[in-house]
Enzyme design. Structure first.
Site, PDB file in Angstrom:
ATOM      1  N   CYS A  69      -7.377   0.374  -0.300  1.00  0.00           N
ATOM      2  CA  CYS A  69      -7.740   0.166   1.110  1.00  0.00           C
ATOM      3  C   CYS A  69      -8.391   1.431   1.676  1.00  0.00           C
ATOM      4  CB  CYS A  69      -6.495  -0.198   1.917  1.00  0.00           C
ATOM      5  SG  CYS A  69      -5.382   1.190   2.167  1.00  0.00           S
ATOM      6  N   CYS A  74       0.864  -1.178   0.000  1.00  0.00           N
ATOM      7  CA  CYS A  74       0.000   0.000   0.000  1.00  0.00           C
ATOM      8  C   CYS A  74       0.901   1.230   0.000  1.00  0.00           C
ATOM      9  CB  CYS A  74      -0.869  -0.034   1.254  1.00  0.00           C
ATOM     10  SG  CYS A  74      -1.706   1.526   1.533  1.00  0.00           S
ATOM     11  N   CYS A  96      -3.621   0.696  -4.760  1.00  0.00           N
ATOM     12  CA  CYS A  96      -4.229   0.076  -3.581  1.00  0.00           C
ATOM     13  C   CYS A  96      -5.543   0.795  -3.296  1.00  0.00           C
ATOM     14  CB  CYS A  96      -3.269   0.207  -2.400  1.00  0.00           C
ATOM     15  SG  CYS A  96      -3.975  -0.395  -0.853  1.00  0.00           S
ATOM     16  N   GLU A 142      12.592 -16.981 -11.437  1.00  0.00           N
ATOM     17  CA  GLU A 142      13.451 -16.406 -12.474  1.00  0.00           C
ATOM     18  C   GLU A 142      14.691 -17.250 -12.763  1.00  0.00           C
ATOM     19  OE1 GLU A 142      13.538 -12.321 -11.064  1.00  0.00           O
ATOM     20  OE2 GLU A 142      12.001 -11.824 -12.551  1.00  0.00           O
ATOM     21  N   LYS A 143      14.605 -18.535 -12.434  1.00  0.00           N
ATOM     22  CA  LYS A 143      15.814 -19.359 -12.604  1.00  0.00           C
ATOM     23  C   LYS A 143      16.163 -19.618 -14.064  1.00  0.00           C
ATOM     24  CE  LYS A 143      13.554 -23.848 -11.630  1.00  0.00           C
ATOM     25  NZ  LYS A 143      12.208 -23.330 -11.287  1.00  0.00           N
ATOM     26  N   PHE A 144      15.202 -19.358 -14.976  1.00  0.00           N
ATOM     27  CA  PHE A 144      15.537 -19.520 -16.398  1.00  0.00           C
ATOM     28  C   PHE A 144      15.595 -18.191 -17.135  1.00  0.00           C
ATOM     29  CE2 PHE A 144      13.433 -23.691 -15.419  1.00  0.00           C
ATOM     30  CZ  PHE A 144      14.633 -24.385 -15.312  1.00  0.00           C
ATOM     31  N   HIS A 145      15.547 -17.097 -16.390  1.00  0.00           N
ATOM     32  CA  HIS A 145      15.662 -15.786 -17.041  1.00  0.00           C
ATOM     33  C   HIS A 145      17.116 -15.560 -17.440  1.00  0.00           C
ATOM     34  CE1 HIS A 145      15.669 -11.447 -17.604  1.00  0.00           C
ATOM     35  NE2 HIS A 145      14.351 -11.445 -17.527  1.00  0.00           N
ATOM     36  N   GLU A 197      17.657  -2.202 -16.913  1.00  0.00           N
ATOM     37  CA  GLU A 197      17.562  -3.663 -17.020  1.00  0.00           C
ATOM     38  C   GLU A 197      17.369  -4.041 -18.480  1.00  0.00           C
ATOM     39  OE1 GLU A 197      14.452  -5.520 -14.782  1.00  0.00           O
ATOM     40  OE2 GLU A 197      14.853  -4.364 -12.981  1.00  0.00           O
ATOM     41  N   ASN A 240      11.684  -0.542  -6.850  1.00  0.00           N
ATOM     42  CA  ASN A 240      11.803  -1.203  -8.150  1.00  0.00           C
ATOM     43  C   ASN A 240      10.479  -1.097  -8.881  1.00  0.00           C
ATOM     44  OD1 ASN A 240      13.566  -2.978  -9.872  1.00  0.00           O
ATOM     45  ND2 ASN A 240      11.730  -4.264  -9.751  1.00  0.00           N
ATOM     46  N   GLU A 241      10.522  -0.614 -10.081  1.00  0.00           N
ATOM     47  CA  GLU A 241       9.349  -0.601 -10.961  1.00  0.00           C
ATOM     48  C   GLU A 241       8.052  -0.284 -10.220  1.00  0.00           C
ATOM     49  OE1 GLU A 241       9.410  -4.320 -13.157  1.00  0.00           O
ATOM     50  OE2 GLU A 241      10.809  -3.466 -14.598  1.00  0.00           O
TER      51      GLU A 241
HETATM   52  C1  GAL Z   1      11.689  -6.612 -14.273  1.00  0.00           C
HETATM   53  C2  GAL Z   1      12.027  -6.592 -12.777  1.00  0.00           C
HETATM   54  C3  GAL Z   1      13.189  -7.500 -12.475  1.00  0.00           C
HETATM   55  C4  GAL Z   1      13.029  -8.827 -13.136  1.00  0.00           C
HETATM   56  C5  GAL Z   1      12.838  -8.627 -14.614  1.00  0.00           C
HETATM   57  C6  GAL Z   1      12.703  -9.890 -15.401  1.00  0.00           C
HETATM   58  O1  GAL Z   1      10.415  -6.150 -14.515  1.00  0.00           O
HETATM   59  O2  GAL Z   1      12.331  -5.298 -12.364  1.00  0.00           O
HETATM   60  O3  GAL Z   1      13.304  -7.639 -11.073  1.00  0.00           O
HETATM   61  O4  GAL Z   1      11.952  -9.520 -12.593  1.00  0.00           O
HETATM   62  O5  GAL Z   1      11.675  -7.873 -14.824  1.00  0.00           O
HETATM   63  O6  GAL Z   1      12.610  -9.632 -16.780  1.00  0.00           O
END
Ligand code: GAL
Length: 687
Positions: free
Chosen positions: A166, A124, A164, A371-374, A323, A158-159
């Site tokens: 509430c 929130c 919310c 996210e192990k395959f990202h 990113e 982050n992002e």
């Molecule tokens: C973004 C996020 C990261 C990661 C990434 C994966 O949106 O900020 O933490 O999850 O996506 O692509």
């Protein structure tokens, strides 16, 4: 606009940042991995690491028990190899103890259901407890690391996104409304067109945020709620940075913005034009689906260009790619690996449009969880020998040769206007076609010709200065306040050329329609009065006759009453056949064009080609090439830096009409140059 010769925000760094999200908190039980990382960091040419983004449960595993030792040593180790740190505040995800002890931190969705603990990005924004906890944590981080020589920048949360509903947020919304409407409930009811369906409020406490199980059709309410969500998010952000600003006034602050990935359009939920004012540096997370099966590589590259030009223009200064993935992501429908060469090409495209960094999510691939395959720089094989690692290292090596590009800008004579509020209002508008409004995509279509011709474009927002541009393109500006209309009028009166399209100038900032026909100022400027908008079924077609050719029309056609304009295009069919479709009107020192219908790609090419000639719009540095090659230029006082990029699957030959030096190989170049599939060359040319 003139080039910025100053090294803008980049007081902190004079090098291209390379590296990214590094999550050592996932590896604290594996000291051998952490030691290996330092070697791999150097080998990959990485120099900057974003730390602590989701580390709250490691930093404060139990309430009031703080553990910074691990972060101390990670930062020191990074410093020991000459690396820099972008330090995050951890509010993007919180530890379980907090949700358990203080349920008010949990978000309530629009159906008024409080969410369980889990996931991330779901707090929130109003909760006093969450604000207090983040403020305390951030103060401790600033106190502890504010003077660390490796600290380069702050990465706040982050992002940010979402909303919310509430009770605390409802109260905050009502207070926000009271301020906006100066405590005058009648003013609010008037603005929201209260008597419609008996929606007049007699007390502020009756007002609720929009909900699928309640009110969602009062457009003024919808719009104000969206504005409130942006303001409340910014207010949360400001709470996060209070101690940071106080203790580290010289360290730049950013937060990572997003894009909607399928079409690569601007993130919809927050008005970034407002948020940008609170940041020192814009940064964003880019995940284009390269090699997808619905468009050409060049088409996607055009969209990447568009959104970069928007995020760069927000502050008219270089930005950071915070990113990206060196290979695939894990959340597209199909997670395709970048083909050989694409990583360097797509990275250099970001730099070409103004990024001073190539940063990744994530630097080392997780072992478990979602996210192990990202894609990551370091894979589970822990190897510097795999293809992805080598491609990343090549980007690192290339960036190492581009220090002189850091801080340089991109001048532009053309601007396209993007407006978040307009997008919201158009989306809510129950009218036209429910699936065909596509406002951001329409802007991309207008951007296309300039991208194809290497003519720089700023994508600006409605409060930015229009005066330096020769051409201002304003497609589908459905919501246009009196102020915006007056600014457009001044722009044309002073000699500017404006292009407006169908579905523009319909409502004011309260989402109330203008009465008595089109706004008088718009009628004066454009010399027309749009009297009716026809919406076409997907299978319907019409056409516009323009410049001796016929162009296909889909989705929208506006019937125009002509007052003083030159008719340069006419509809071909239907009850408005042979009536004006495209007009041009001289207004004081400028020219105002109106395009009444949604027309095919080729129309934009031909139409804008005329304006390009008339207004002498030119690429900064002309290089002749075929379709699918893009040349984007950054500039400083002495030099142009031209990024020549082949976004096709074939070899392309380009022709350089000057003496240039390849910044990477050091070669002198002029005349014909062959570019292999996905090849990029970066050239310095004396300006
Ligand atoms: C973004 C996020 C990261 C990661 C990434 C994966 O949106 O900020 O933490 O999850 O996506 O692509």
């Amino acid at each position: 606009m003139m080039p910025t010769n100053e090294k803008t925000y980049t007081t902190a760094a004079r090098f291209m940042l390379h590296g990214g999200d590094y999550n050592p908190d996932q590896w604290l039980d594996h000291p051998e991995i952490l030691a290996e990382d330092l070697k791999l960091m150097k080998l990959s040419g990485s120099n900057t690491f974003s730390l602590g983004i989701f580390a709250w449960s490691t930093l404060e595993p139990e309430e009031g028990q703080f553990h910074f030792e691990w972060l101390d040593s990670i930062i020191d180790n990074i410093a020991s190899i000459g690396g820099r740190v972008i330090l995050a505040t951890p509010s993007g995800a919180r530890p379980a103890w907090m949700s358990q002890k203080y349920p008010e931190v949990l978000r309530v969705n629009e159906s008024r259901v409080q969410q369980l603990h889990g996931g991330r990005h779901n707090h929130c924004f109003t909760s006093p407890v969450y604000r207090e906890k983040t403020a305390k944590m951030n103060r401790m981080l600033a106190e502890r690391y504010g003077k660390h020589p490796a600290l380069l920048m702050w990465h706040i949360s982050n992002e940010y996104g979402g909303e919310c509903h509430c009770d605390k947020c409802q109260d905050a919304f009502r207070s926000w409304l009271k301020v906006k409407y100066a405590d005058d409930l009648k003013a609010l009811n008037d603005s929201w067109w209260g008597p419609f369906w008996s929606h007049t409020f007699s007390d502020w406490s009756q007002i609720e945020s929009p909900s699928p199980i309640g009110e969602n059709m009062v457009h003024g309410l919808n719009l104000d709620w969206k504005r409130f969500v942006t303001d409340q998010t910014i207010s949360f952000f400001e709470n996060e940075v209070t101690a940071i600003k106080e203790l580290t006034p010289d360290i730049p602050i950013t937060t990572n913005f997003m894009a909607d990935t399928h079409d690569l359009i601007p993130f919809q939920s927050l008005d970034y034009s407002k948020f940008a004012k609170h940041l020192d540096v814009i940064s964003w997370d880019a995940y284009p689906a390269w090699h997808n099966d619905w468009e050409t590589t060049a088409n996607l590259a055009m969209k990447v260009g568009f959104i970069n030009d928007l995020y760069r223009s927000l502050k008219q200064q270089p930005f950071l790619l915070m990113e990206s993935t060196p290979s695939a992501v894990n959340w597209h429908k199909v997670n395709k690996a970048k083909r050989p060469g694409m990583h360097l090409l797509s990275s250099m495209q970001m730099v070409a449009h103004g990024s001073d960094s190539i940063l990744y999510f994530q630097w080392r691939k997780s072992r478990g969880s979602s996210e192990k395959f990202h894609g990551a720089v370091v894979d589970h094989d822990n190897s510097a020998e795999n293809r992805v690692f080598k491609e990343v290292s090549k980007v690192g090596e290339t960036l190492g040769k581009l220090s002189q590009v850091v801080g340089t800008n991109r001048p532009a004579d053309v601007a396209i206007l993007y407006d978040w509020e307009n997008n919201w209002a158009l989306d809510h508008a129950q009218g036209y076609g429910s699936e065909t409004k596509s406002y951001p995509q329409t802007l991309q279509e207008h951007y296309r010709t300039f991208w194809e011709q290497d003519i720089p474009v700023d994508v600006i927002t409605k409060e930015q200065d229009f005066s330096g541009y020769k051409l201002l393109v304003v497609p589908m500006l459905y919501l246009a306040s009196e102020r915006t209309i007056a600014r457009l009028k001044r722009f044309v009166a002073d000699g500017g050329t404006v292009v407006m399209t169908y579905i523009s100038g319909i409502v004011n900032e309260y989402d109330l329609t203008y009465l008595g026909g089109w706004h008088q100022d718009l009628r004066d400027v454009f010399g027309i009065n749009p009297v009716e908008t026809d919406t076409l079924y997907p299978s319907d077609r019409n056409a516009v006759h323009y410049g001796g050719r016929s162009y296909e029309l889909t989705d929208y056609a506006t019937v125009l009453e002509n007052h003083s304009a030159d008719v340069v295009g006419t509809y071909e069919q239907d009850f408005y056949a042979e009536t004006p479709a495209v007009t041009s009107n001289r207004y004081e020192k400028g020219e105002a064009y109106y395009i009444g219908g949604r027309l095919e790609e080729q129309f934009h090419r031909d139409f804008y080609q005329g304006l390009i000639r008339e207004l002498s719009l030119q690429p900064v540095f002309p290089i002749a090439h075929g379709p699918g090659v893009s040349v984007q230029v950054r500039q400083d006082a002495a030099q142009d830096y031209a990024f020549v990029m082949n976004f096709t699957e074939q070899e392309q030959t380009v022709s350089i009409d000057a003496k240039a030096k390849d910044l990477v190989t050091g070669e002198d170049l002029s005349g014909e140059l062959a570019l292999a599939k996905y090849e990029v060359r970066i050239l310095a040319v004396n300006g």
